[in-house]
Motif scaffolding. Structure first.
Motif, short mmCIF file in Angstrom:
data_model
loop_
_atom_site.label_atom_id
_atom_site.label_comp_id
_atom_site.label_asym_id
_atom_site.label_seq_id
_atom_site.Cartn_x
_atom_site.Cartn_y
_atom_site.Cartn_z
N ASP A 62 0.85 -1.19 0.00
CA ASP A 62 0.00 0.00 0.00
C ASP A 62 0.89 1.24 0.00
O ASP A 62 2.11 1.14 -0.11
CB ASP A 62 -0.99 0.00 1.17
CG ASP A 62 -0.31 -0.01 2.54
OD1 ASP A 62 0.80 0.56 2.68
OD2 ASP A 62 -0.88 -0.57 3.49
N ASP A 64 1.81 3.17 2.27
CA ASP A 64 2.70 3.31 3.42
C ASP A 64 3.71 2.17 3.54
O ASP A 64 4.51 2.16 4.49
CB ASP A 64 1.88 3.37 4.72
CG ASP A 64 1.20 4.72 4.90
OD1 ASP A 64 1.81 5.74 4.53
OD2 ASP A 64 0.06 4.75 5.40
N SER A 65 3.68 1.23 2.63
CA SER A 65 4.64 0.12 2.69
C SER A 65 6.06 0.64 2.52
O SER A 65 6.31 1.58 1.77
CB SER A 65 4.34 -0.91 1.60
OG SER A 65 3.07 -1.50 1.78
N LEU A 66 6.99 0.00 3.21
CA LEU A 66 8.40 0.36 3.15
C LEU A 66 9.17 -0.68 2.35
O LEU A 66 9.00 -1.89 2.57
CB LEU A 66 8.99 0.46 4.57
CG LEU A 66 8.38 1.50 5.49
CD1 LEU A 66 8.98 1.38 6.88
CD2 LEU A 66 8.59 2.91 4.93
N ASP A 196 9.13 9.81 5.43
CA ASP A 196 9.07 8.37 5.70
C ASP A 196 10.23 7.64 5.00
O ASP A 196 10.04 6.81 4.12
CB ASP A 196 7.73 7.82 5.24
CG ASP A 196 7.40 6.47 5.87
OD1 ASP A 196 8.04 6.10 6.86
OD2 ASP A 196 6.48 5.80 5.35
N GLN A 205 8.79 -0.63 13.40
CA GLN A 205 8.32 -0.35 12.05
C GLN A 205 8.52 -1.53 11.10
O GLN A 205 8.18 -1.44 9.92
CB GLN A 205 9.06 0.88 11.49
CG GLN A 205 8.81 2.16 12.26
CD GLN A 205 7.37 2.60 12.17
OE1 GLN A 205 6.81 2.76 11.08
NE2 GLN A 205 6.75 2.80 13.32
N SER A 207 6.98 -4.25 10.67
CA SER A 207 5.79 -4.84 10.05
C SER A 207 5.40 -4.15 8.75
O SER A 207 4.66 -4.71 7.94
CB SER A 207 4.61 -4.79 11.03
OG SER A 207 4.29 -3.44 11.35
N ARG A 208 5.91 -2.96 8.51
CA ARG A 208 5.61 -2.21 7.30
C ARG A 208 6.55 -2.56 6.15
O ARG A 208 6.30 -2.19 5.01
CB ARG A 208 5.69 -0.71 7.57
CG ARG A 208 4.71 -0.21 8.62
CD ARG A 208 5.01 1.25 8.96
NE ARG A 208 4.96 2.07 7.75
CZ ARG A 208 5.66 3.20 7.59
NH1 ARG A 208 6.49 3.61 8.55
NH2 ARG A 208 5.54 3.89 6.48
N SER A 272 9.26 4.54 1.72
CA SER A 272 8.17 4.48 0.75
C SER A 272 8.47 5.50 -0.33
O SER A 272 9.31 6.40 -0.16
CB SER A 272 6.84 4.82 1.43
OG SER A 272 6.88 6.15 1.94
#
Length: 387
Positions: A62, A64-66, A196, A205, A207-208, A272
């Motif tokens: 999505d 906000d995914s890293l 970000d 963080q 989990s992202r 991101s």
């Protein structure tokens, strides 16, 4: 009208675009279709401090995914250097050995900070290579290379210091200020501008983060890679650490927690596309009432061509400014003075001060070849055609 409020919802590709930027969304959709429909990627752009494109697509991903940023990390690291030069703490034409006395051995005493940042120092790697743990630790890399003889006469040529450049410039920063690039980046850029982009990803963080994926291979691609291969002990092999027997595959680097935790400044960042684009927007534009990070003269100085032509490491035509790519040399539609940095995982990010544009693109699957993904040319052209 505030363009940040003019974003329109789109059902085919996730995210938003400002009025007039719908062709960018359409081009993004075409890129996804050309990749077989399963591309996981993010695309974000700002114009004059307002976000005009914010798109993403793909399984698990999505906005906000890293993702690992690979060499786009160098842009974050050298934005710190630009700030310190702007502050008068560092001088580009001062010798590196002035800040870091141990560096001035084996013919390196007169290398300037400018030459180092322009990939002209000849310190592309270590004679015996590095383990992953060593390569991920900027202090270890700096200590090893600071004691080593250059591979060419400094200043006489240039070659991409792909895995080590920001460890070297970072040691200059640490010697001059007592603080690491990672600390400066967090305190002066990431936190105050809500960028970000992480040079050192906190455990909370994780989990992202989405792991990088290998490129899709075909017999033709395998043959092309074999034809381009150089020896492990060639200059290119040393620069990409292939001279170490346990060197990991390039695409796997951000998938190691130790890399993400340390935030290796040459290639270990995590971000991101929103973070990459916002970082460059903050560099040249007012954001949320905050002044741009860089004065126009500083941005122009760091974007100025320092090395251009045949790169001894990549054996290709390259153009470097001061720690950054001269991005307009790769995408002629961009304004003169555009600066940024790409990454081997397909990333591209830059600031174009003349047009007030900041751009960030990242993808999860390694492209072919390993470099800024070829679709960036299409996406950038669509973006510039929209204004």
């Amino acid at each position: 009208m505030d363009i940040t409020t003019a974003l329109k919802e789109d059902s085919a590709i996730n995210g938003t675009v400002a009025d007039g930027f719908e062709p960018v969304r359409d081009e993004f959709a075409a890129v996804v279709a050309a990749e077989g429909g399963d591309l996981a990627a993010q695309l974000v752009a700002y114009r004059h401090g307002g976000r005009v494109v914010d798109l993403w697509t793909g399984p698990e991903l999505d906005g906000d995914s890293l993702l690992g940023t690979f060499s786009a990390s160098k842009g974050a690291a050298h934005l710190v250097v630009a700030l310190l030069v702007q502050d008068g703490v560092l001088d580009l034409d001062e010798r590196v050995s002035h800040y870091w006395p141990e560096f001035g051995v084996e013919g390196k005493r007169d290398i300037t900070l400018r030459e180092l940042l322009a990939h002209r120092a000849g310190l592309v790697g270590a004679d015996t290579g590095f383990t992953l743990e060593e390569l991920a630790d900027d202090r270890v890399v700096a200590e090893r290379l600071g004691a080593q003889r250059p591979y060419w006469r400094p200043g006489s040529a240039f070659g991409y210091h792909a895995l080590v450049i920001a460890a070297l410039s970072g040691e200059v920063v640490r010697r001059a200020t007592g603080r690491t690039i990672q600390e400066h980046f967090a305190e002066r850029i990431r936190d105050p501008y809500t960028v970000d982009f992480h040079l050192g990803l906190p455990e909370d963080q994780e989990s992202r983060f989405l792991s990088a994926q290998p490129m899709l291979t075909t017999p033709e691609r395998t043959a092309a890679l074999a034809a381009r291969a150089t020896g492990a002990h060639s200059l290119s092999g040393i620069a990409f650490n292939r001279n170490h027997p346990r060197n990991p595959e390039l695409w796997t680097l951000p998938n190691h927690r130790t890399v993400r935790a340390l935030g290796t400044t040459s290639w270990g960042g995590v971000a991101s596309a929103r973070g990459m684009a916002r970082m460059y927007a903050a560099a040249i534009s007012s954001l949320d009432g905050r002044a741009p990070l860089l004065k126009p003269a500083t941005a122009a100085a760091f974007a100025q061509v320092q090395s251009i032509g045949y790169d001894l490491v990549t054996r290709e035509h390259k153009a470097f400014g001061v720690g950054f790519h001269v991005t307009s040399e790769y995408y002629p539609v961009l304004g003169q003075g555009t600066f940024g940095h790409s990454g081997a995982g397909g990333q591209q990010a830059f600031a174009d001060p003349r047009n007030g544009v900041a751009y960030g693109y990242t993808r999860r699957r390694f492209p072919f070849p390993a470099a800024a993904a070829p679709e960036n040319d299409r996406l950038i052209r669509a973006l510039y055609a929209a204004f």
